[in-house]
Structure formats: structure tokens, C-alpha cells
Design an enzyme around this catalytic site. Sequence first.
Site, PDB file in Angstrom:
ATOM      1  N   ASP A  82      37.975  14.199  28.613  1.00  0.00           N
ATOM      2  CA  ASP A  82      36.908  14.185  27.375  1.00  0.00           C
ATOM      3  C   ASP A  82      36.173  15.464  27.543  1.00  0.00           C
ATOM      4  O   ASP A  82      36.163  16.083  28.196  1.00  0.00           O
ATOM      5  CB  ASP A  82      36.062  12.935  27.149  1.00  0.00           C
ATOM      6  CG  ASP A  82      34.962  13.084  28.198  1.00  0.00           C
ATOM      7  OD1 ASP A  82      34.818  13.930  28.966  1.00  0.00           O
ATOM      8  OD2 ASP A  82      34.091  11.860  28.462  1.00  0.00           O
ATOM      9  N   TYR A 110      26.980   3.916  36.452  1.00  0.00           N
ATOM     10  CA  TYR A 110      26.052   4.674  37.112  1.00  0.00           C
ATOM     11  C   TYR A 110      25.456   3.815  38.312  1.00  0.00           C
ATOM     12  O   TYR A 110      24.910   2.792  38.143  1.00  0.00           O
ATOM     13  CB  TYR A 110      25.048   5.095  36.311  1.00  0.00           C
ATOM     14  CG  TYR A 110      25.073   6.097  35.263  1.00  0.00           C
ATOM     15  CD1 TYR A 110      25.786   7.314  35.581  1.00  0.00           C
ATOM     16  CD2 TYR A 110      24.666   6.031  33.978  1.00  0.00           C
ATOM     17  CE1 TYR A 110      25.812   8.038  34.477  1.00  0.00           C
ATOM     18  CE2 TYR A 110      24.638   6.905  32.822  1.00  0.00           C
ATOM     19  CZ  TYR A 110      25.560   8.308  33.212  1.00  0.00           C
ATOM     20  OH  TYR A 110      25.611   8.913  32.359  1.00  0.00           O
ATOM     21  N   HIS A 164      30.973  16.056  31.304  1.00  0.00           N
ATOM     22  CA  HIS A 164      29.869  15.194  30.624  1.00  0.00           C
ATOM     23  C   HIS A 164      29.345  15.863  29.292  1.00  0.00           C
ATOM     24  O   HIS A 164      28.186  15.901  28.888  1.00  0.00           O
ATOM     25  CB  HIS A 164      28.667  15.141  31.559  1.00  0.00           C
ATOM     26  CG  HIS A 164      28.092  13.811  31.460  1.00  0.00           C
ATOM     27  ND1 HIS A 164      27.880  12.895  32.596  1.00  0.00           N
ATOM     28  CD2 HIS A 164      26.955  13.202  30.678  1.00  0.00           C
ATOM     29  CE1 HIS A 164      27.218  11.795  32.301  1.00  0.00           C
ATOM     30  NE2 HIS A 164      26.707  12.043  31.137  1.00  0.00           N
ATOM     31  N   TYR A 187      18.965  14.850  21.386  1.00  0.00           N
ATOM     32  CA  TYR A 187      19.671  14.132  22.478  1.00  0.00           C
ATOM     33  C   TYR A 187      21.170  13.791  22.531  1.00  0.00           C
ATOM     34  O   TYR A 187      21.570  14.389  23.399  1.00  0.00           O
ATOM     35  CB  TYR A 187      18.764  12.820  22.587  1.00  0.00           C
ATOM     36  CG  TYR A 187      19.716  12.008  23.392  1.00  0.00           C
ATOM     37  CD1 TYR A 187      19.683  11.917  24.812  1.00  0.00           C
ATOM     38  CD2 TYR A 187      20.473  10.753  22.828  1.00  0.00           C
ATOM     39  CE1 TYR A 187      20.232  11.212  25.573  1.00  0.00           C
ATOM     40  CE2 TYR A 187      21.128   9.884  23.735  1.00  0.00           C
ATOM     41  CZ  TYR A 187      20.838  10.039  25.086  1.00  0.00           C
ATOM     42  OH  TYR A 187      21.626   9.236  26.199  1.00  0.00           O
ATOM     43  N   THR A 199      31.033   7.122  36.925  1.00  0.00           N
ATOM     44  CA  THR A 199      30.560   8.499  36.761  1.00  0.00           C
ATOM     45  C   THR A 199      30.220   9.256  37.780  1.00  0.00           C
ATOM     46  O   THR A 199      28.973   8.747  38.386  1.00  0.00           O
ATOM     47  CB  THR A 199      29.577   8.505  35.429  1.00  0.00           C
ATOM     48  OG1 THR A 199      30.303   7.822  34.391  1.00  0.00           O
ATOM     49  CG2 THR A 199      28.969   9.867  35.363  1.00  0.00           C
ATOM     50  N   SER A 206      36.198  15.464  32.959  1.00  0.00           N
ATOM     51  CA  SER A 206      35.148  15.674  31.957  1.00  0.00           C
ATOM     52  C   SER A 206      34.075  16.447  32.769  1.00  0.00           C
ATOM     53  O   SER A 206      33.913  16.451  33.936  1.00  0.00           O
ATOM     54  CB  SER A 206      34.543  14.265  31.871  1.00  0.00           C
ATOM     55  OG  SER A 206      33.314  14.129  31.190  1.00  0.00           O
ATOM     56  N   ARG A 233      30.433  12.586  21.298  1.00  0.00           N
ATOM     57  CA  ARG A 233      29.686  12.772  20.067  1.00  0.00           C
ATOM     58  C   ARG A 233      30.143  12.354  18.842  1.00  0.00           C
ATOM     59  O   ARG A 233      29.569  11.653  18.254  1.00  0.00           O
ATOM     60  CB  ARG A 233      29.094  14.112  20.207  1.00  0.00           C
ATOM     61  CG  ARG A 233      28.204  14.783  21.515  1.00  0.00           C
ATOM     62  CD  ARG A 233      28.032  15.962  21.160  1.00  0.00           C
ATOM     63  NE  ARG A 233      27.178  16.737  22.424  1.00  0.00           N
ATOM     64  CZ  ARG A 233      27.789  17.026  23.453  1.00  0.00           C
ATOM     65  NH1 ARG A 233      28.964  17.098  23.452  1.00  0.00           N
ATOM     66  NH2 ARG A 233      26.790  17.462  24.549  1.00  0.00           N
TER      67      ARG A 233
HETATM   68  C1  LIG Z   1      24.573  11.018  23.767  1.00  0.00           C
HETATM   69  C2  LIG Z   1      25.341  10.956  24.936  1.00  0.00           C
HETATM   70  C3  LIG Z   1      25.083  10.026  25.688  1.00  0.00           C
HETATM   71  C4  LIG Z   1      25.919   9.912  26.699  1.00  0.00           C
HETATM   72  N1  LIG Z   1      25.783   8.945  27.825  1.00  0.00           N
HETATM   73  C5  LIG Z   1      26.833   8.971  28.863  1.00  0.00           C
HETATM   74  C6  LIG Z   1      26.676   7.950  29.722  1.00  0.00           C
HETATM   75  O1  LIG Z   1      25.849   6.935  29.421  1.00  0.00           O
HETATM   76  N2  LIG Z   1      27.394   7.586  30.812  1.00  0.00           N
HETATM   77  C7  LIG Z   1      28.499   8.499  30.689  1.00  0.00           C
HETATM   78  O2  LIG Z   1      29.249   8.562  31.643  1.00  0.00           O
HETATM   79  N3  LIG Z   1      28.610   9.727  30.124  1.00  0.00           N
HETATM   80  C8  LIG Z   1      27.776   9.848  28.970  1.00  0.00           C
HETATM   81  N4  LIG Z   1      27.902  10.793  28.167  1.00  0.00           N
HETATM   82  C9  LIG Z   1      29.104  11.843  28.302  1.00  0.00           C
HETATM   83  C10 LIG Z   1      29.968  11.437  27.424  1.00  0.00           C
HETATM   84  O3  LIG Z   1      30.694  10.092  28.196  1.00  0.00           O
HETATM   85  C11 LIG Z   1      31.431  12.158  27.262  1.00  0.00           C
HETATM   86  O4  LIG Z   1      31.749  12.899  28.432  1.00  0.00           O
HETATM   87  C12 LIG Z   1      31.020  13.412  26.448  1.00  0.00           C
HETATM   88  O5  LIG Z   1      30.221  13.029  25.333  1.00  0.00           O
HETATM   89  C13 LIG Z   1      32.417  14.260  25.989  1.00  0.00           C
HETATM   90  O6  LIG Z   1      32.181  15.467  25.181  1.00  0.00           O
HETATM   91  P1  LIG Z   1      32.153  15.263  23.541  1.00  0.00           P
HETATM   92  O7  LIG Z   1      30.941  14.794  23.439  1.00  0.00           O
HETATM   93  O8  LIG Z   1      32.559  16.720  23.156  1.00  0.00           O
HETATM   94  O9  LIG Z   1      33.211  14.402  23.024  1.00  0.00           O
HETATM   95  C14 LIG Z   1      26.909  11.016  27.063  1.00  0.00           C
HETATM   96  C15 LIG Z   1      27.313  11.901  25.951  1.00  0.00           C
HETATM   97  C16 LIG Z   1      26.404  12.083  24.969  1.00  0.00           C
HETATM   98  C17 LIG Z   1      26.649  13.109  24.018  1.00  0.00           C
END
Ligand SMILES: Cc1cc2nc3c(=O)[nH]c(=O)nc-3n(C[C@H](O)[C@H](O)[C@H](O)COP(=O)(O)O)c2cc1C
Length: 392
Positions: free
Chosen positions: A279, A130, A248, A24, A156, A246, A303
Site C-alpha cells: 500500500d 496495534y 504507513h 488528519y 502493524t 508499506s 486515503r
Molecule cells: C487517516 C489515516 C488513518 C490510518 N490509520 C491506520 C491504522 O489505524 N492502522 C494502520 O495500520 N494504518 C493506518 N493508516 C495507514 C494506512 O493503512 C495505509 O498504510 C496508507 O494510508 C496507504 O497509503 P495511501 O493513503 O497513499 O493509500 C492510516 C492512514 C490514514 C491516511
Amino acid sequence: MPVVCLTDFEARARKHLSKSTWDYIEGAAGEGFTKDDNIAAFKRIRLRPRYLRDVSQVDTRTTIQGEEISAPICISPTGFHRLAWPDGEMSTARAAQAAGICYITSTYASCTLEDIVTAAPRGFRWFQLYVQTDRQLNKQLIQKVESLGFRALVITVDVPKLGNRRQDIQNQLNLKENLLLKDLQSLTERNSTAHLQMFPIDSAFCWDDLSWVQSITQLPIILKGILTKEDAELALKHKVHGIIVSNHGGRQLDDVPASIDALTEVVAAVKGKLEVYLDGGVRTGNDVLKALALGAKCVFLGRPVLWGLACKGEHGVKEVLNILKDEFHTSMALTGHQAPPRGRGGHQCEQKAHGVFRPQARGSGEYLHLRVCGFPGVKMTCAARQVFSPFL
Ligand SMILES: Cc1cc2nc3c(=O)[nH]c(=O)nc-3n(C[C@H](O)[C@H](O)[C@H](O)COP(=O)(O)O)c2cc1C
């Protein structure tokens, strides 16, 4: 052996987590091309060090939305921190407070917002929203975060629908069964976890709906997930206060550009009128420097924070932040920066002036410039070796 870099945490975190939780966290949409490219794209950029400058006093501090942070390295919103550590978001918030940086708390936090604020009462926090289909619920949530002292609302925009995450489907991951989304639930009469399905993300939410959000909150609004100049211009037109470039972490739409490649066009489009952050794939101090030189005011980590959390809770997150801040300090000193660079993302000459460049390896086989061709929104049609160039 001590951990010395962020990817050391990655290897260790894996040992602490179940397969489905690991999948996940690490997971990506589709074939994972964009997730990998987020990291590879940083490696395609080179630094231009300048020497014989006084770097005896390097200062990593900067501001975002007018508030000081100890370094331009903050925490992206990620959901369900209690999957990684029993105290979940409370530990993350404590670590962020100790580090003097901003922590964006997710709508999908697995601790209540009250508990998160109590755990780190002096913390600098933004709230990630969200947008839910139930307008009343959005209003209650926004008013709640405002009253709890969150200082910006991060909407987001790249999840009108969940991306196609193959491993989560294979693992039949069901976060709804694992964890309560306490804040969404506390705003309703209902108690059952099954009611999570009652909180669908509003896939009809559009640019014009932003004015409704603006009418019910004083908080600055930041849009997370913008990747194009067209949307950056719309963000400007709709008077938001910031953009997080980003994708995501490659978890939503595969085959979009790496965040660092999309940054230049977004920064150029907003012409310095709002702050742009990034990010996705930030793993080293050099990555932070590159993002800033190309116009980001600050970077956010997804992460790596969860890896630190999974290894050692609050202390693990602190270590991740400290390691990256130390690396960034070194990157600044070794490239001749006393203060974080402030690129404006423009022409290559301007980027060079701020300490980065992209090798033009035309003919050497590594990089080929492409003509923009095909349909609107389709940047390229090309052979496997060719890569997207933000300079076209
Ligand atoms: C496990 C996980 C859960 C995430 N949950 C959300 C979230 O709840 N809301 C959101 O806007 N982005 C979420 N993201 C995206 C992160 O905010 C971010 O954009 C992304 O992890 C950045 O990349 P990186 O993991 O390479 O640093 C999630 C990412 C991961 C890995």
C-alpha cells in the site's frame, strides 16, 4: 461534472471535511517527502505493452491467502471512519462486501466490530492489530475478531511510536476526545474516553513476541509496514503468512523509500514463500499493474477510500473501488494481460517480462544510480537530484 478518477474524489472530499479532519487524513510525517514520493515513484516506472494477444476476456480476479477477490485492489486499515461519514466503518464494510474485496478493519475503528460485521455479514475481512502493552487485552481482542469471522490478523509494525505529524500537532487534534474506540473499551470495565490513554501501543514488541501471538490464534498473521529485505527475511523465519510493504502512507517515518521502490527487495527476499502486498500511493489502474508486475499479489488503498467515504459514504467507496477496478482492467488489456501479472520482483529482465521497466536515464539528469555507502541502514548519501535505486 462526474468524478472519473480517484483524485477527483480527493478534491471533492476536501469540501466535505473540517480543516482538522482533512489535515488528519492527508497528513504526513515530517516534511511529507515519503508521502509525495509514494506517488512520484510510481511515475518513474514505465509500462511495456505487448500487443496482438487475445485480451477479449480479461479477468481481474485473484486470491489472497487462498481466498478469491474480484480484483487485486483491497482496503487498508485506516482509523476513525466516522470522522468522514456518520456510519463510518459500517459503510466501508458494505462497499467492500459489494465489491468482493478484502477490508482490513483498524484497531482504531470508530464503530464496534459487531456493528461492522452485522452491516456486511458476507464480507471478507482481516483485522489490523496495534499490539497493546496489556497482553490480556490483546488476547481478548484477537479472540474476539477470530470469533467474529475475521480471517487474518494484520500486525502493524511501523508504529512503535507515533510519527511526527506536524499539522495534527498544530491543529491540536485530539481524536480521543472526538471518538470512542469502542472495541478496546468494551473489553474493559471502563467507559470514559479518557481511558484511551490506557491503551498504549507496545513499543517493546519484538520478533520473538510473535510466537506468543501465534500461540493464541489460528489466524494467519500478516505484517504491515515492512520495507527492507532484512525484516522480510525475519518475517519468513518467524513463519508469518504475508507482508504488506508499506510506509504507513508516509505518516510514520519520513525519508524512507516509497512503497513501490521497497517492494522489489522485499519480494526478492521472500523468494515466493509468502505473499507480499503493497500500500501507499496507489491511485490509478496503471499503479496497480506496476505493483503486481513487481511482485505484489494485491494492493491496498488508504486515503482514496476515505475520500470516497467523505463524499458519498458507502456509494462513494463503491465508486472509488469501481473506478480503480475499471482502470486496472483497461491497463491489463492494453498491456496484453488476460490475468493479473505475477512478477517475482527479481532482476530487471524478469520485471520486463512482466510488463514494467524503469528508464535508465543515467546522464539525462533524471535518474542517477548510487553506490550504497555510509552506515548500515543508510542507503545513500547524495545530491538533491539523485534518487534511491532499488537495483543496487
Ligand atoms: C487517516 C489515516 C488513518 C490510518 N490509520 C491506520 C491504522 O489505524 N492502522 C494502520 O495500520 N494504518 C493506518 N493508516 C495507514 C494506512 O493503512 C495505509 O498504510 C496508507 O494510508 C496507504 O497509503 P495511501 O493513503 O497513499 O493509500 C492510516 C492512514 C490514514 C491516511
